[in-house]
Design an enzyme around this catalytic site. Structure first.
Site, mmCIF file in Angstrom:
data_model
loop_
_atom_site.group_PDB
_atom_site.id
_atom_site.type_symbol
_atom_site.label_atom_id
_atom_site.label_comp_id
_atom_site.label_asym_id
_atom_site.label_seq_id
_atom_site.Cartn_x
_atom_site.Cartn_y
_atom_site.Cartn_z
ATOM 1 N N PHE A 1 13.635 3.303 10.627
ATOM 2 C CA PHE A 1 12.306 2.987 10.123
ATOM 3 C C PHE A 1 11.554 4.290 9.873
ATOM 4 C CE2 PHE A 1 8.155 1.113 9.723
ATOM 5 C CZ PHE A 1 8.461 -0.060 9.063
ATOM 6 N N LYS B 1 16.968 2.859 1.118
ATOM 7 C CA LYS B 1 17.750 2.652 2.339
ATOM 8 C C LYS B 1 18.900 1.733 1.918
ATOM 9 C CE LYS B 1 14.749 2.014 5.951
ATOM 10 N NZ LYS B 1 14.031 1.133 6.890
ATOM 11 N N ARG C 1 0.310 6.362 7.918
ATOM 12 C CA ARG C 1 0.318 6.591 6.462
ATOM 13 C C ARG C 1 -0.139 8.008 6.111
ATOM 14 N NH1 ARG C 1 1.128 1.648 3.886
ATOM 15 N NH2 ARG C 1 0.162 -0.148 4.862
ATOM 16 N N LYS D 1 0.814 -1.197 0.000
ATOM 17 C CA LYS D 1 0.000 0.000 0.000
ATOM 18 C C LYS D 1 0.860 1.264 0.000
ATOM 19 C CE LYS D 1 -3.360 -2.172 3.121
ATOM 20 N NZ LYS D 1 -3.892 -2.091 4.488
ATOM 21 N N GLY D 2 2.131 1.120 0.354
ATOM 22 C CA GLY D 2 2.960 2.281 0.691
ATOM 23 C C GLY D 2 3.137 3.323 -0.391
ATOM 24 N N GLU E 1 7.566 2.438 -6.349
ATOM 25 C CA GLU E 1 7.772 1.876 -4.998
ATOM 26 C C GLU E 1 7.887 2.995 -3.985
ATOM 27 O OE1 GLU E 1 7.980 -0.634 -3.038
ATOM 28 O OE2 GLU E 1 8.862 -2.398 -3.976
ATOM 29 N N ASP E 2 7.475 2.718 -2.763
ATOM 30 C CA ASP E 2 7.689 3.690 -1.689
ATOM 31 C C ASP E 2 9.144 3.676 -1.227
ATOM 32 O OD1 ASP E 2 7.441 1.132 -0.581
ATOM 33 O OD2 ASP E 2 6.122 1.737 1.054
ATOM 34 N N ASP F 1 14.400 -1.320 0.737
ATOM 35 C CA ASP F 1 15.125 -1.503 2.002
ATOM 36 C C ASP F 1 16.116 -2.664 1.827
ATOM 37 O OD1 ASP F 1 15.916 -1.866 4.620
ATOM 38 O OD2 ASP F 1 13.923 -2.057 5.461
ATOM 39 N N ASP G 1 3.870 3.113 6.380
ATOM 40 C CA ASP G 1 3.246 2.803 7.676
ATOM 41 C C ASP G 1 4.203 2.090 8.622
ATOM 42 O OD1 ASP G 1 3.352 0.243 6.299
ATOM 43 O OD2 ASP G 1 1.996 -0.485 7.842
HETATM 44 P P1 IMP Z 1 12.381 -4.676 1.379
HETATM 45 O O1 IMP Z 1 11.896 -5.975 0.826
HETATM 46 O O2 IMP Z 1 13.121 -4.883 2.674
HETATM 47 O O3 IMP Z 1 13.194 -3.857 0.401
HETATM 48 O O4 IMP Z 1 11.106 -3.852 1.812
HETATM 49 C C1 IMP Z 1 10.227 -3.318 0.908
HETATM 50 C C2 IMP Z 1 8.924 -2.937 1.553
HETATM 51 O O5 IMP Z 1 8.977 -2.959 2.982
HETATM 52 C C3 IMP Z 1 8.579 -1.514 1.177
HETATM 53 O O6 IMP Z 1 7.852 -1.485 -0.019
HETATM 54 C C4 IMP Z 1 7.791 -1.049 2.386
HETATM 55 O O7 IMP Z 1 6.436 -1.377 2.218
HETATM 56 C C5 IMP Z 1 8.377 -1.830 3.554
HETATM 57 N N1 IMP Z 1 9.400 -1.037 4.284
HETATM 58 C C6 IMP Z 1 10.731 -1.226 4.284
HETATM 59 N N2 IMP Z 1 11.355 -0.316 5.062
HETATM 60 C C7 IMP Z 1 10.367 0.455 5.553
HETATM 61 C C8 IMP Z 1 10.367 1.616 6.413
HETATM 62 O O8 IMP Z 1 11.391 2.143 6.894
HETATM 63 N N3 IMP Z 1 9.144 2.144 6.679
HETATM 64 C C9 IMP Z 1 7.982 1.645 6.179
HETATM 65 N N4 IMP Z 1 7.950 0.586 5.361
HETATM 66 C C10 IMP Z 1 9.128 0.000 5.060
#
Ligand code: IMP
Length: 176
Positions: free
Chosen positions: A152, A131, A165, A43-44, A99-100, A103, A159
């Site tokens: 975070f 990140k 959000r 949803k981000g 993408e939001d 990470d 969220d």
């Molecule tokens: P990844 O798979 O670790 O790269 O994470 C991707 C998803 O995790 C993002 O699309 C977000 O929805 C969520 N996410 C990762 N880090 C954060 C954060 O710092 N705040 C909020 N959502 C996060």
């Protein structure tokens, strides 16, 4: 006294608006004459996508894909699932994923692989936040808003346990 988690502003709404305008200009320049399919990751990315498309005077379509990787908390579970597939056919389309945040990279790498198997004409990634440390799998971000420290972050669509959000600024959570 019980500890409380407070959001502290990292990027305020004015700074976000400037960055979204810059991203829209970069995307417009690269996609002149093309008919793009933007896929927002739920949803981000919904707030970012809503602001971005209103600055893109290009022929475009919008679709969404639902993915889950975080189990209502701050740690990536590492297990990614498609909870809602895109409704438009991907084959032969110029697809731009919105993408939001990237990470660990696990979610985005999974998504790009999942979409590329559907044979788009082109596939690029626009992420509002990156990140870069610690990254578990490499991901190429074609259009990037901001790099963020390993904290975070919430707000502007992002969220923590479905909260925050609606914050208009991008904030990090600080324990008091
Ligand atoms: P990844 O798979 O670790 O790269 O994470 C991707 C998803 O995790 C993002 O699309 C977000 O929805 C969520 N996410 C990762 N880090 C954060 C954060 O710092 N705040 C909020 N959502 C996060």
């Amino acid at each position: 006294m019980a500890s409380e988690t407070k959001p502290r502003v990292l990027f305020d709404r004015q700074r976000i608006a400037v960055t979204v305008r810059r991203l829209a200009a970069e995307i417009k320049k690269d996609y002149q004459g093309q008919d793009i399919l933007l896929i927002g990751v739920l949803k981000g990315a919904f707030v970012f996508l809503a602001d971005l498309i209103r600055l893109l005077d290009l022929p475009l379509e919008v679709d969404f894909i639902g993915l889950s990787s975080y189990a209502r908390g701050r740690e990536s579970s590492g297990k990614i699932q498609v909870t809602q597939p895109a409704s438009c056919p991907i084959k032969g389309r110029d697809v731009l994923v919105i993408e939001d945040i990237v990470d660990t990279g696990l979610t985005t790498a999974f998504l790009l692989d999942y979409l590329s198997r559907q044979k788009p004409a082109s596939l690029r990634l626009c992420a509002l936040l990156d990140k870069p440390w610690p990254r578990r799998v490499p991901v190429t971000i074609d259009y990037l808003g901001f790099s963020v420290p390993d904290k975070f972050v919430v707000g502007y669509g992002l969220d923590c346990g479905e909260k925050f959000r609606n914050l208009p600024d991008i904030c990090f959570l600080e324990d008091n």
